[in-house]
Enzyme design. Structure first.
Site, PDB file in Angstrom:
ATOM      1  N   GLU B 200       0.810  -1.226   0.000  1.00 18.23           N
ATOM      2  CA  GLU B 200       0.000   0.000   0.000  1.00 18.23           C
ATOM      3  C   GLU B 200       0.841   1.274   0.000  1.00 18.23           C
ATOM      4  O   GLU B 200       0.569   2.214  -0.729  1.00 18.23           O
ATOM      5  CB  GLU B 200      -0.945   0.031   1.214  1.00 18.23           C
ATOM      6  CG  GLU B 200      -2.161  -0.862   1.090  1.00 18.23           C
ATOM      7  CD  GLU B 200      -1.880  -2.296   1.465  1.00 18.23           C
ATOM      8  OE1 GLU B 200      -0.768  -2.573   1.959  1.00 18.23           O
ATOM      9  OE2 GLU B 200      -2.773  -3.146   1.276  1.00 18.23           O
ATOM     10  N   HIS B 269      -9.755  -4.786  11.171  1.00 24.33           N
ATOM     11  CA  HIS B 269     -10.475  -4.686   9.899  1.00 24.33           C
ATOM     12  C   HIS B 269     -11.818  -3.980  10.029  1.00 24.33           C
ATOM     13  O   HIS B 269     -12.621  -4.011   9.109  1.00 24.33           O
ATOM     14  CB  HIS B 269     -10.716  -6.085   9.299  1.00 24.33           C
ATOM     15  CG  HIS B 269      -9.485  -6.715   8.733  1.00 24.33           C
ATOM     16  ND1 HIS B 269      -8.482  -7.182   9.520  1.00 24.33           N
ATOM     17  CD2 HIS B 269      -9.103  -6.945   7.458  1.00 24.33           C
ATOM     18  CE1 HIS B 269      -7.524  -7.702   8.756  1.00 24.33           C
ATOM     19  NE2 HIS B 269      -7.877  -7.561   7.498  1.00 24.33           N
TER      20      HIS B 269
END
Lengths: 327, 464
Positions: B200, B269
């Site tokens: 990322e 998450h």
């Protein structure tokens, strides 16, 4: 008596031009150091003195449209790619006619016109962005490439390796120039890097690398020619480790406790890139002291003018606080 | 002994699925581990395996059956050894009580049941099942899921501008981790729909570099939880360069992907980072709720010359609502909308919070209260005017968001109302938010941590 020329030899004019360029950067940086001491420049200011051969040598192999991007030690890169010293100095002093209208300062300067993409203050952050410039070249299918500069300190940042992986995977036209000036702030290469041969850091990704004497502008140029040929022929990225040396501290507030004065003096005396080219000009082209003094004087005058320009310019109007946040 | 095979839950957010194809027929012998069917979930087409050895006695649904609720019997298998003792996995016929524990519902059942039954009354905009574009020939709109609307926005902009491209993890060959980019690689190819390594920080920087040259990347984060790896690039490089370059160098980029809690995926998450991004000058931040807004805002975001953080919600991807057929309908960034008018209390929310607000307002309406609901849609710039004007009318306000309570969007709105509507307030502004804890895994704890319609109703009654 004329000097015997081989095909590979560069002309007197070309070498004199490299000399001028390097001298311009050095005198600029010396002046910046002075202005900092006088309070005209604030914040962080990182001088490039000692490393001039790297940018001048590599700019000599760049083509129109190629991009360059670097860290916060960026004044030399800007002058070498043709940005105006007086507007760079204006930016350093926080004036309205600086390259960033006074809003970027020493570490954050850009020139769309010269394809100079900064000037980045976060160690290593310019590396994926430099990969992105190369990505854009590939996307547009042009033959341009991105010179992505970073230091030996940044070479230990994770995002550098993320970029190496993608650059190699996608065959991006990027030259990773590691300016190894031996110290990441005050931490020497040996104390920070498990493998000090930084040009091999791309091996795991299949990226070729070369170690270069970064104190010799002609060797830098020669390596640059190899790297640019590799990149422009679609073979993907190339790493150049420029072994160089910064004479001044990391920034203006460096205590200089991590190395000896002798070490710096020895480097200056034996390997200075400007002195070395000067002696080539004298020996090979029979330049006289007077010839060279003429150049020195012209450079000094230009820098002095740049400093006056910067000091006498106005600060940005306060309305500038609220501009350029959104397009 | 015959046992039922039940429709399985194959993803954390799946509530129902389609039986694409049986790979066995009645009378076939199967062994544990044999693939017996292909089942399409909200995320992908998955293979479904037998867990026991036996004989397929009866197939209860046909190939191609759509929208089968999880735990619905889909086949009957005669086990090989009739004398087998019943195991916990065996579900005898006609024992409804046992059916549920074989494949437990992945989500907060009770709360969801409330949501569904309440919303069913609210009509087409909120609760219809996901269907492939249902066209009404007499209308200028189609019914579309949020997922399809986002995909269409990207596809339309890519068709009209060759400098727009999509990059991210699993966006191409996998067809999108949440099926948002499904089909795009087939139309645009791998040069413009670009699968990245799981990196990322790196690919965000690459996208930003490309944007500095004038390309218009859409960078997909599989979820915004992973964008934290790239926070430096988003904040320090994308948001600030226009300013730092004195206006020379902009960054026309969109960062998009699901934000906020998913279902039962716990702390790392499940979190709403809206307030983080919304606090950064130089970024624009949007968080749509409906399919129509998702499409119109994403098209605006892609055309915007600034970096836009486009926050989606995994739990809303399947929600269907009306979307215009026009390929040139843009919804401006920075404009909120009044979802329903009311006179007693204003709810200010965004994203999935709107879903909860609609249910809460419906409940309060049955008790005689009239609720106005504002969908912010954009969090930066935020539409201050619409909030202030609404509160001047209703004199009460509750903000609703899934994010953490400290330094939240609701906190900011409270301060706005203190400054600009103080004399109009008949009660303190209340912030209804996610709890100040990392998201727990256990179903009951997760339910406690999240906002819910019942909590909003309860808070509303404190000030009504």
């Amino acid at each position: 008596m004329t000097v015997k020329k081989t095909k590979k030899d560069l002309s007197e004019i070309t070498l004199t031009n490299y000399y001028k360029q390097m001298l311009l950067i050095r005198r600029f940086e010396e002046k910046a150091g002075q202005l900092y001491g006088m309070g005209h420049i604030g914040g962080f200011c990182h001088l490039y003195i000692g490393q001039e051969a790297v940018v001048v040598g590599l700019e000599s192999v760049a083509k129109k449209g190629d991009q360059r991007i670097t860290s916060y030690r960026d004044h030399g890169h800007m002058i070498a790619c043709g940005m105006e010293p007086k507007n760079v100095m204006s930016e350093l002093t926080g004036k309205h006619n600086g390259y960033s209208k006074g809003k970027g300062g020493s570490m954050h300067m850009f020139s769309k016109e010269k394809n100079f993409f900064g000037g980045h203050g976060i160690v290593g952050a310019q590396v994926p962005i430099g990969g992105g410039l190369a990505f854009a070249n590939r996307y547009r299918k042009n033959k341009l490439l991105s010179f992505t500069y970073f230091g030996d300190g940044a070479a230990n940042q994770g995002q550098v390796y993320e970029t190496f992986n993608m650059a190699s995977l996608w065959k991006l036209p990027v030259i990773f120039v590691i300016e190894n000036n031996q110290y990441a702030m005050g931490t020497s290469l040996k104390r920070a890097s498990s493998t000090p041969a930084l040009y091999t850091r791309g091996a795991a990704f299949g990226i070729p690398g070369q170690a270069v004497d970064g104190m010799d502008v002609l060797k830098v140029r020669a390596a640059g020619l190899i790297a640019t040929k590799h990149c422009r022929t679609g073979k993907g990225p190339f790493i150049l480790e420029m072994n160089t040396y910064r004479y001044r501290g990391h920034s203006m507030s460096d205590p200089a406790k991590y190395r000896t004065r002798d070490e710096v003096q020895k480097m200056r005396a034996e390997r200075d890139p400007i002195d070395n080219l000067r002696s080539i000009l004298v020996k090979r082209f029979k330049k006289t002291e007077d010839d060279l003094k003429l150049i020195d004087r012209a450079v000094k005058a230009e820098i002095s003018e740049a400093a006056d320009f910067a000091i006498n310019s106005d600060e940005p109007p306060t309305s500038e606080l609220w501009t350029d946040i959104y397009n | 002994m015959p046992i039922e095979i039940l429709m399985p839950a194959l993803s954390p957010t799946m509530e129902e699925g389609n039986l694409s194809k049986w790979l066995v027929k009645e009378g076939d012998a199967v062994k544990s581990g044999d693939i017996i069917a292909e089942i399409e979930t909200d995320k992908a087409v998955m293979e479904f395996e037998a867990v026991e050895d036996g004989l397929i006695k009866k197939l209860l649904v046909e190939d191609g059956t759509q929208n089968i609720k999880i735990n619905t019997p889909i086949a009957i298998v005669q086990l090989n050894d009739e004398k087998n003792h019943k195991t916990t996995l065996d579900v005898p016929l006609k024992n409804e009580d046992d059916v549920h524990f074989q494949t437990p519902l992945p989500e907060d059942k009770e709360n969801h049941a409330v949501t569904m039954s309440k919303q069913a009354k609210l009509g087409s905009s909120t609760v219809e099942k996901q269907k492939e574009m249902i066209e009404d020939p007499n209308s200028n709109t189609i019914k579309q899921s949020v997922r399809e609307a986002i995909r269409d926005a990207m596809a339309e902009e890519m068709r009209s501008d060759s400098e727009v491209f999509l990059m991210g993890e699993e966006v191409a060959d996998y067809q999108g981790a949440y099926k948002v980019s499904q089909g795009l690689v087939d139309e645009f190819g791998n040069d413009r729909i670009i699968d990245t390594p799981i990196t990322e920080h790196g690919f965000t920087g690459v996208g930003i570099g490309a944007a500095f040259t004038g390309l218009k990347p859409i960078v997909e984060f599989m979820t915004f939880n992973f964008a934290m790896q790239a926070m430096d690039q988003i904040v320090n490089s994308a948001a600030k360069t226009l300013y730092m370059s004195g206006g020379q160098m902009g960054c026309p980029i969109v960062f998009r992907g699901p934000n906020g809690a998913a279902a039962r995926v716990a702390a790392q998450h499940s979190q709403d980072l809206s307030a983080w991004f919304a606090s950064i000058p130089g970024l624009k931040v949007v968080h749509p709720y409906s399919a129509s807004d998702a499409k119109g805002l994403l098209k605006s975001a892609i055309r915007d010359p600034n970096p836009v953080v486009f926050l989606e919600n995994e739990l809303l991807y399947g929600d269907v609502s009306k979307v215009t057929k026009s390929t040139n309908t843009l919804i401006p960034i920075g404009k909120a909308k009044i979802v329903q008018s009311g006179s007693d209390l204003t709810f200010v929310s965004f994203g999935i919070g709107i879903k909860h607000c609609l249910v809460a307002a419906e409940i309060l309406q049955t008790e005689g209260f009239s609720i106005e609901i504002i969908d912010l849609r954009s969090l930066r710039p935020i539409d201050k005017e619409i909030i202030i004007n609404s509160v001047k009318k209703t004199n009460r306000c509750i903000t609703v968001e899934e994010g953490f309570p400290v330094c939240s969007i609701g906190n900011y709105i409270s301060s706005l109302l203190m400054e600009f509507a103080f004399d109009y307030l008949d009660a303190p502004v209340l912030n209804c938010s996610g709890k100040d804890v990392p998201m727990p895994y256990a179903a009951n704890l997760e339910k406690e941590a999240l906002i819910s319609p019942s909590e909003i109703v309860e808070r509303a009654k404190q000030i009504l």
